[in-house]
Design a protein around this motif. Structure first.
Motif, PDB file in Angstrom:
ATOM      1  N   LEU A  22      42.331  33.892  57.326  1.00 59.47           N
ATOM      2  CA  LEU A  22      42.810  32.613  56.778  1.00 59.47           C
ATOM      3  C   LEU A  22      41.874  32.031  55.716  1.00 59.47           C
ATOM      4  O   LEU A  22      42.340  31.583  54.660  1.00 59.47           O
ATOM      5  CB  LEU A  22      43.018  31.612  57.911  1.00 59.47           C
ATOM      6  N   PRO A  23      40.556  32.005  55.939  1.00 54.14           N
ATOM      7  CA  PRO A  23      39.674  31.483  54.879  1.00 54.14           C
ATOM      8  C   PRO A  23      39.799  32.262  53.575  1.00 54.14           C
ATOM      9  O   PRO A  23      39.847  31.673  52.489  1.00 54.14           O
ATOM     10  CB  PRO A  23      38.275  31.631  55.491  1.00 54.14           C
ATOM     11  N   LYS A  24      39.878  33.582  53.693  1.00 54.55           N
ATOM     12  CA  LYS A  24      40.016  34.405  52.485  1.00 54.55           C
ATOM     13  C   LYS A  24      41.390  34.202  51.844  1.00 54.55           C
ATOM     14  O   LYS A  24      41.523  34.197  50.606  1.00 54.55           O
ATOM     15  CB  LYS A  24      39.819  35.879  52.858  1.00 54.55           C
ATOM     16  N   PHE A  25      42.404  34.002  52.669  1.00 52.66           N
ATOM     17  CA  PHE A  25      43.764  33.757  52.172  1.00 52.66           C
ATOM     18  C   PHE A  25      43.797  32.479  51.333  1.00 52.66           C
ATOM     19  O   PHE A  25      44.407  32.426  50.258  1.00 52.66           O
ATOM     20  CB  PHE A  25      44.711  33.651  53.359  1.00 52.66           C
ATOM     21  N   LEU A  26      43.124  31.427  51.819  1.00 54.76           N
ATOM     22  CA  LEU A  26      43.061  30.172  51.072  1.00 54.76           C
ATOM     23  C   LEU A  26      42.327  30.361  49.745  1.00 54.76           C
ATOM     24  O   LEU A  26      42.726  29.808  48.714  1.00 54.76           O
ATOM     25  CB  LEU A  26      42.362  29.103  51.906  1.00 54.76           C
ATOM     26  N   GLU A  27      41.257  31.130  49.789  1.00 52.55           N
ATOM     27  CA  GLU A  27      40.489  31.373  48.568  1.00 52.55           C
ATOM     28  C   GLU A  27      41.331  32.071  47.507  1.00 52.55           C
ATOM     29  O   GLU A  27      41.239  31.765  46.319  1.00 52.55           O
ATOM     30  CB  GLU A  27      39.252  32.207  48.895  1.00 52.55           C
ATOM     31  N   GLU A  28      42.184  33.004  47.950  1.00 48.81           N
ATOM     32  CA  GLU A  28      43.022  33.750  47.005  1.00 48.81           C
ATOM     33  C   GLU A  28      44.034  32.843  46.309  1.00 48.81           C
ATOM     34  O   GLU A  28      44.423  33.100  45.164  1.00 48.81           O
ATOM     35  CB  GLU A  28      43.754  34.877  47.741  1.00 48.81           C
TER      36      GLU A  28
END
Length: 219
Positions: free
Chosen positions: A126-132
């Motif tokens: 989820l954190p990486k998904f938001l960053e993308e």
């Protein structure tokens, strides 16, 4: 004989406990023994006790928030310095900690470890998904410093903006009852009455069986 009775009685009680609705809901029981749910005397007592405890009730489970972790300026600073994944991870961890404190229950997982899955792509946390999905770093540095100005401009009503010092989770008793497959509108006295009737029948049968066993022992 008393020996056979002492062997059958625990098995009968155990079966009542297994199908009373605490371990598994009625609708999840296999059809070939689900019917025993309705003749389980423990089921009626458990159902009535649950209705008595939770019917028409609601609780608020609250825990204090760490204002530093939820500070707007802290989040903006982290985003503008390129720590998007880290700030998202910290926020998810803080939410989980607050909910765990409110419910007095430690989850066997971390919200920050949750990931998004889809066909033909690598699983993304989820954190990486938001960053993308966030804009590039230059865009964030341009617009994020202006965000506090817009947010603090006021709503025009003259009323102060709400604060959040505690996170509270409303827990309706009706949802707890539905979690066990129970009808929140059921009559608790009807269930408890049937349970007491079952107990009276069982005590009568036990008394008759005991007297019968003693009669044969004398012979």
């Amino acid at each position: 004989s008393m020996e056979i009775a002492l062997l059958i009685a625990p098995c009968y009680w155990l079966w009542n406990a297994l199908v009373m609705g605490f371990i598994t809901k009625y609708e999840n029981m296999p059809v070939y023994y689900a019917w025993t749910y309705w003749i389980s005397y423990l089921q009626y007592g458990f159902y009535g006790a649950m209705l008595n405890q939770f019917q028409g009730e609601e609780w608020n489970m609250c825990s204090s928030l760490n204002s530093g972790s939820f500070s707007l300026q802290t989040i903006i600073d982290a985003l503008t310095t390129g720590e998007i994944t880290q700030v998202a991870t910290n926020l998810l961890n803080e939410v989980q900690t607050t909910v765990q404190d409110a419910t007095a229950f430690d989850f066997p997982f971390q919200l920050s470890d949750a990931y998004c899955a889809a066909a033909n792509q690598t699983d993304t946390t989820l954190p990486k998904f938001l960053e993308e999905y966030l804009p590039d770093q230059n865009t964030l540095k341009t617009f994020l410093p202006l965000l506090p100005t817009f947010l603090n401009a006021g709503s025009g009503s003259g009323e102060p903006k709400p604060k959040c010092n505690e996170l509270c989770l409303p827990v309706p008793g009706s949802q707890l009852l539905e979690m066990y497959g129970m009808n929140p509108e059921a009559n608790k006295w009807g269930k408890l009455g049937i349970g007491l009737l079952f107990l009276a029948v069982h005590f009568t049968l036990m008394f008759v069986a005991t007297m019968h066993a003693k009669h044969y022992e004398k012979r």
